[in-house]
Design a protein around this motif. Structure first.
Motif, PDB file in Angstrom:
ATOM      1  N   UNK A   1       0.833  -1.206   0.000  1.00  0.00           N
ATOM      2  CA  UNK A   1       0.000   0.000   0.000  1.00  0.00           C
ATOM      3  C   UNK A   1       0.865   1.251   0.000  1.00  0.00           C
ATOM      4  N   UNK A   2       1.997   1.230   0.693  1.00  0.00           N
ATOM      5  CA  UNK A   2       2.919   2.364   0.640  1.00  0.00           C
ATOM      6  C   UNK A   2       3.420   2.589  -0.782  1.00  0.00           C
ATOM      7  N   UNK A   3       3.744   1.505  -1.477  1.00  0.00           N
ATOM      8  CA  UNK A   3       4.238   1.622  -2.851  1.00  0.00           C
ATOM      9  C   UNK A   3       3.180   2.220  -3.775  1.00  0.00           C
ATOM     10  N   UNK A   4       1.920   1.820  -3.595  1.00  0.00           N
ATOM     11  CA  UNK A   4       0.854   2.280  -4.481  1.00  0.00           C
ATOM     12  C   UNK A   4       0.413   3.696  -4.133  1.00  0.00           C
ATOM     13  N   UNK A   5       0.306   3.994  -2.845  1.00  0.00           N
ATOM     14  CA  UNK A   5      -0.258   5.279  -2.425  1.00  0.00           C
ATOM     15  C   UNK A   5       0.789   6.340  -2.138  1.00  0.00           C
ATOM     16  N   UNK A   6       2.014   5.926  -1.823  1.00  0.00           N
ATOM     17  CA  UNK A   6       3.028   6.893  -1.406  1.00  0.00           C
ATOM     18  C   UNK A   6       2.819   7.401   0.002  1.00  0.00           C
ATOM     19  N   UNK A   7       1.855   6.843   0.721  1.00  0.00           N
ATOM     20  CA  UNK A   7       1.526   7.301   2.079  1.00  0.00           C
ATOM     21  C   UNK A   7       2.270   6.472   3.120  1.00  0.00           C
ATOM     22  N   UNK A   8       2.482   7.093   4.272  1.00  0.00           N
ATOM     23  CA  UNK A   8       3.029   6.361   5.409  1.00  0.00           C
ATOM     24  C   UNK A   8       1.926   5.488   6.003  1.00  0.00           C
ATOM     25  N   UNK A   9       2.311   4.478   6.798  1.00  0.00           N
ATOM     26  CA  UNK A   9       1.279   3.637   7.422  1.00  0.00           C
ATOM     27  C   UNK A   9       0.332   4.407   8.326  1.00  0.00           C
ATOM     28  N   UNK A  10       0.834   5.427   8.998  1.00  0.00           N
ATOM     29  CA  UNK A  10       0.012   6.269   9.866  1.00  0.00           C
ATOM     30  C   UNK A  10       0.243   7.725   9.488  1.00  0.00           C
ATOM     31  N   UNK A  11      -0.829   8.430   9.202  1.00  0.00           N
ATOM     32  CA  UNK A  11      -0.734   9.856   8.891  1.00  0.00           C
ATOM     33  C   UNK A  11      -1.897  10.593   9.547  1.00  0.00           C
ATOM     34  N   UNK A  12      -1.662  11.808  10.043  1.00  0.00           N
ATOM     35  CA  UNK A  12      -2.758  12.574  10.659  1.00  0.00           C
ATOM     36  C   UNK A  12      -3.933  12.792   9.725  1.00  0.00           C
ATOM     37  N   UNK A  13      -3.644  12.858   8.421  1.00  0.00           N
ATOM     38  CA  UNK A  13      -4.721  13.120   7.459  1.00  0.00           C
ATOM     39  C   UNK A  13      -5.735  11.988   7.396  1.00  0.00           C
ATOM     40  N   UNK A  14      -5.360  10.797   7.838  1.00  0.00           N
ATOM     41  CA  UNK A  14      -6.290   9.672   7.809  1.00  0.00           C
ATOM     42  C   UNK A  14      -7.391   9.827   8.852  1.00  0.00           C
ATOM     43  N   UNK A  15      -7.122  10.546   9.939  1.00  0.00           N
ATOM     44  CA  UNK A  15      -8.079  10.654  11.024  1.00  0.00           C
ATOM     45  C   UNK A  15      -7.628   9.852  12.226  1.00  0.00           C
ATOM     46  N   UNK A  16      -8.278  10.080  13.342  1.00  0.00           N
ATOM     47  CA  UNK A  16      -7.906   9.415  14.592  1.00  0.00           C
ATOM     48  C   UNK A  16      -8.095   7.908  14.484  1.00  0.00           C
ATOM     49  N   UNK A  17      -7.042   7.174  14.849  1.00  0.00           N
ATOM     50  CA  UNK A  17      -7.120   5.720  14.897  1.00  0.00           C
ATOM     51  C   UNK A  17      -7.248   5.041  13.553  1.00  0.00           C
ATOM     52  N   UNK A  18      -7.008   5.758  12.458  1.00  0.00           N
ATOM     53  CA  UNK A  18      -7.149   5.195  11.112  1.00  0.00           C
ATOM     54  C   UNK A  18      -5.761   5.023  10.511  1.00  0.00           C
ATOM     55  N   UNK A  19      -5.467   3.835   9.998  1.00  0.00           N
ATOM     56  CA  UNK A  19      -4.188   3.601   9.332  1.00  0.00           C
ATOM     57  C   UNK A  19      -4.393   3.535   7.823  1.00  0.00           C
TER      58      UNK A  19
END
Length: 1014
Positions: free
Chosen positions: A908-926
């Motif tokens: 998922x990191x490779x496809x999205x470029x996102x870290x496993x945990x980011x504030x933009x995901x929301x509280x408690x969301x990975x």
């Protein structure tokens, strides 16, 4: 020699003139002596000699062949040996004797052999071509061994051979076309190896063949039409991992004696041949996991003997034919993951023997047939991820056999039938994401065999029924409904419960004290209700709890210090309540804590500074005016409450005193930090060099090294640090020879003066033997009983995590990312399947995938790896936050499925470029939950893609979508739903050849596996 004895005796008789009686006696004695001498010269027959020669190359750990003795005149009484009336060996049956080693060519000397069975052993090497000398052989079974290389090509000489079974070995190369000339062959099984190339058309000459299996290889080309000439054939297995070109030959319709046809998972294309209607003796037709198109032929209604029909995982369209009602023997219908539309024919409900009906992930509409289940045999029903409406039929459990009921993600309405509350056979029930209303049926939460109950996201009302039974229920999700009332006190009867999700309802009252009795509970989510009480201290007794969310309620009182006893707690959310008092310092003891939220309460006092709290920022504490410390207002600036009126001069002096104290505190802090770093450098220097004579360094090399321990130690300076992690610090070391190595200094694990080995030597010796192009080489290790150093090959392009997430990282194109995914999967596959014992990495993450100068991926950092035999309970947290599999929350058992979840996050990191945990995901969301939410729509699927890879117009979206699908499969919540690493490699490797047919609409494709469930 025997003749000399007789002659001598006769001369003595003549000379001494003894009586006739004495002459006869002496003659008898001499004959006996002669027989004894002959017997001692040749104690065993020629067959026995051949067998003993074979035994010399067999490893017999169980001593099954101990009675094979040279002194026996024949081998007929030996284990596994049968002889004819002339003491010739006719049967060699060594099946399931725990034998290994190689099979000697001497087997070709046993000329009378009729039967050879070596099944279920561990023989390796070649299958001897000398077997072709056994011209009387009728049965040869070498299945379930590890024979390798090419299959002998001269077996065409075995004219009497009737059974040839070599299933589950490691043969490679093409299938030997000479086998097509065996005139009497009836049973032919070469499946489960690595044969490649096409199926020889010559196999169509085996006119007496009744059983043929070539499944589980790497065959290509077209399925030859000549197979249709095998008119005596009853069982045909050609699927699984083969990758044929084209479709199903219509000539297979000539196999009128066929009972079972299995062509699953072998890349078939085209439409379903109507000619298969002629197979009127067929009881099983398996064509799943292909790329078949078109509609289901109505003519298949003529397959009157059919019991199992599986067409799932294809691209079939059209409606389900009404003619299937003629298949009165049908027990299984599996059409899931196609593009079928229209109504479910009501006649399906009238099939008298129907047990399993899988139609999920299609485009079906209309009502579920009203009479479904009335036949009394239905036990597995899955119609999820369609557009079905209407109500749930009341008779699904009419016969009391229904075990699996999955109707989630439809548009069903009305009440849940009361009859389900009395269905004692139910094990899994998933009715979520519908429009169901009314109360939860009485008894549904008390069924003795129930393991999973999911009613999420409906419009259910009323209270939660009393819980009398359900002793093995592990998963209960009745969140996102309109439930009212209180949580039953007897919830403690669910003592096997691992997940309890009651969030986003209208529940009120107190949190039951009895929740503390749920010792296996891993997730407790009560957020978004109207619960109004204190937090029970008894929750601290839930020793397995990893996620506790009580946010968005009306809870009052203090936070119980007993929560600090939950050693595996990972996420704690108590925000948006009316809590008062301090944050208990006992929470600092929870080393696993990775996310907390105390915001918007009425808490006061200092924020804890130690343990995991030093890593939490102010967003976890905002909205509490009385809290101080961390990034909030310093506690020193909070004036104590007034005790007595102050004089005017004292009042004016107070700000100056506070300012001076604050400045002094800052200066002391700066000085302390400088002092700490200075002492830290001295400590490291002392740790590495002190008592060099008393504690000498020992260098253990796993391959030839052109440097010594002193040269390694010279590299351990601050300027050479290239990475830090929980398991240690990594240095870049330039050796005098010019070779660059990476030196990892492991973090201390014990007190000063105590040996730090902890199995270090034994483990590194095993890891040092690992040789795989996609695993970082462990060159050696260095230790002085206080410090352990690991020496790795140096990777100039750093880690995948750095390139993906650091601002200075390189923007990797899709081709490079795809290559990295396949290579990293190959490395993990080697650890899981090819090592002995297999190795579980336990810390798979993007920072542990290193890239060489050509951006080739190498799995690295076995600092947390454990040699693995069975599931092991670990006493410490395994893995990194964001990569840890959900089941680790409620059991500290790790296995290869934990690695697969972590690898799914990397994909998922490779496809999205996102870290496993980011504030933009929301509280408690990975990132896993974030992607599941986003791909509910086609636009959302495109939104998750990393824009640095390129635009949607330039990317090979078909490839990206398939990799995204593999990522979500790997990161399934339940370990049983995750594929094995060997299958992951296969799926990723198939992306290039199968990608062109991929679809963007993933939501219906993934919903059944629960991959979209947040």
């Amino acid at each position: 020699m025997g003749f000399s004895y007789i002659s001598l005796h006769l001369l003595l008789l003549k000379k001494e003139k003894r009586s006739r009686r004495m002459e006869a006696s002496y003659l008898l004695i001499c004959v006996l002596i002669f027989y004894s001498l002959v017997r001692n010269v040749s104690a065993v027959s020629s067959d026995g000699e051949a067998l003993l020669s074979m035994r010399s190359q067999i490893i017999d750990e169980s001593r099954s062949l101990n009675n094979w003795q040279q002194t026996d005149s024949t081998p007929c009484s030996w284990s596994g040996i049968s002889c004819d009336e002339f003491n010739n060996v006719v049967s060699l049956d060594l099946g399931n004797m725990n034998l290994s080693g190689t099979l000697a060519a001497d087997i070709g000397r046993l000329e009378s052999l009729v039967n050879v069975s070596l099944v279920l052993n561990n023989f390796t090497g070649n299958l001897p071509f000398e077997i072709s000398n056994l011209n009387k052989l009728r049965c040869l079974n070498v299945s379930h061994n590890n024979f390798s290389n090419a299959f002998p090509a001269n077996f065409s000489r075995l004219l009497y051979l009737e059974v040839l079974d070599a299933y589950n070995n490691n043969f490679s190369g093409p299938l030997p076309l000479e086998l097509g000339s065996l005139p009497r062959l009836r049973h032919f099984h070469l499946g489960g190896s690595y044969f490649d190339g096409p199926i020889p058309p010559e196999f169509g000459n085996l006119r007496h063949l009744r059983y043929m299996a070539l499944s589980g290889n790497s065959l290509t080309g077209k399925i030859p039409a000549e197979i249709g000439n095998l008119t005596q054939l009853q069982f045909l297995y050609l699927g699984y991992f083969n990758a044929y070109d084209g479709g199903i030959p219509p000539e297979l319709g000539k196999l009128r004696n066929l009972i079972r046809l299995d062509l699953a998972f072998c890349n078939l294309t085209g439409s379903l041949p109507k000619e298969l209607k002629n197979l009127t003796n067929l009881d099983s037709l398996f064509l799943q996991i292909n790329a078949l198109t078109g509609s289901i032929p109505p003519e298949y209604g003529d397959l009157v003997s059919l019991k199992s029909l599986d067409l799932s995982n294809n691209q079939l369209s059209g409606e389900i034919p009404q003619d299937l009602q003629k298949l009165q023997k049908l027990e299984l219908i599996s059409f899931f993951r196609n593009q079928l539309h229209g109504h479910i024919p009501s006649s399906i409900a009238d099939l008298p023997n129907l047990q399993v009906l899988f139609l999920w992930a299609n485009n079906l509409t209309g009502n579920i047939p009203l009479h479904l289940g009335r036949n009394g045999n239905l036990y597995n029903l899955d119609l999820s991820s369609n557009a079905l409406n209407g109500s749930i039929p009341p008779n699904l459990c009419y016969g009391g056999n229904l075990e699996i009921l999955i109707l989630l993600n439809n548009q069903l309405s009305g009440f849940i039938p009361e009859s389900l509350g009395a269905c004692e056979s139910l094990v899994h029930v998933r009715l979520g994401v519908n429009e169901l209303s009314g109360p939860i049926p009485l008894g549904l939460l008390s069924l003795k065999r129930m393991q999973m109950l999911e009613l999420v996201n409906n419009q259910l009302s009323g209270g939660i029924p009393d819980i009398v039974g359900a002793p093995i229920l592990e998963f209960l999700d009745i969140s996102e409904n309109h439930l009212t009332g209180s949580i039953p006190e007897n919830v403690s009867n669910l003592f096997k419960l691992k997940k309890l999700l009651l969030n986003d309802n209208n529940l009120s009252g107190a949190i039951p004290l009895s929740i503390g009795k749920l010792e296996q509970l891993g997730t407790l989510d009560l957020r978004g209700n109207a619960l109004a009480s204190q937090i029970p201290a008894d929750i601290g007794n839930c020793k397995s709890l990893s996620s506790l969310d009580l946010s968005g309620n009306q809870l009052t009182g203090a936070i119980p210090a007993q929560l600090g006893k939950i050693e595996v707690l990972d996420v704690l959310n108590l925000s948006r309540n009316h809590l008062t008092g301090r944050i208990p310092p006992e929470l600092e003891n929870i080393v696993s804590l990775t996310a907390v939220d105390f915001s918007y309460n009425s808490l006061s006092g200092p924020i804890p500074l130690h343990g995991q709290f030093q890593y939490f920022n102010s967003t976890s504490f905002v909205g509490n005016q009385g809290l101080c410390g961390a990034e909030l207002i310093p506690c020193i600036l909070i004036a104590p409450p007034p005790i007595a009126p102050r004089l005017k001069n004292e009042t004016q002096l107070l700000p100056w005193l506070v300012g001076a104290l604050f400045l002094a505190a800052v200066l002391v802090l700066i000085g302390g930090i400088c002092c700490f770093f200075q002492k830290y450098k001295l400590y490291i220097h002392e740790l590495l060099y002190r008592d060099k004579s008393a504690r000498p360094w020992k260098l253990t090399a796993f391959q030839r090294l052109d440097f010594n321990s002193s040269q390694i130690l010279e590299c351990l300076i601050e300027e050479n640090i290239i990475g830090r992690g929980a398991s240690g610090v990594v240095y870049k070391g330039m050796m005098p020879s010019g070779e660059i190595v990476a030196v990892k200094r492991l973090s201390p694990q014990g007190k000063k003066g105590v040996s730090h080995d902890h199995g270090f030597s034994a483990e590194t010796r095993t890891l040092g033997k690992i040789r795989h192009r996609n695993i970082v080489k462990l060159l050696g290790c260095c230790s002085n009983h206080e410090t352990n150093l690991l020496l790795y090959e140096y990777m100039p392009n750093g880690s995948l995590g750095e390139l993906l997430h650091d601002k200075k990282g390189k923007a990797l194109d899709w081709a490079t990312r795809y290559k990295i995914s396949v290579q990293a999967a190959n490395g993990l596959c080697y650890l899981h399947h090819d090592c002995s014992p297999l190795i579980v990495h336990r810390d798979v993450k993007s920072n542990n995938i290193l890239l060489d100068v050509n951006f080739e991926a190498h799995v690295a950092d076995f600092g947390l790896a454990k040699l693995f035999h069975d599931s092991q309970s670990m006493s410490s947290i395994a893995g990194s936050y964001g990569y840890i599999a959900p089941e680790y929350a409620y059991t500290l058992k790790v296995n290869e499925k934990s690695d697969i979840y972590s690898f799914g996050v990397v994909l998922l990191e490779l496809v999205t470029g996102r870290r496993p945990i980011e504030p933009a995901f929301g509280d408690g969301v990975d990132v896993v939950q974030w992607v599941r939410r986003k791909i509910q729509t086609k636009e959302g699927v495109l939104d998750v893609l990393d824009p640095r890879m390129g635009s949607a117009q330039t990317l090979p979206l078909h490839e990206v979508m398939l990799v995204l699908r593999v990522a979500l499969l790997c990161s399934s919540d339940l370990p049983v739903d995750r594929p094995a690493m060997r299958d992951v490699v296969q799926m990723l490797s198939d992306v290039k050849c199968k990608g062109a047919d991929a679809k963007l609409e993933l939501s219906t494709d993934l919903e059944q596996e629960g991959l979209l469930k947040v």
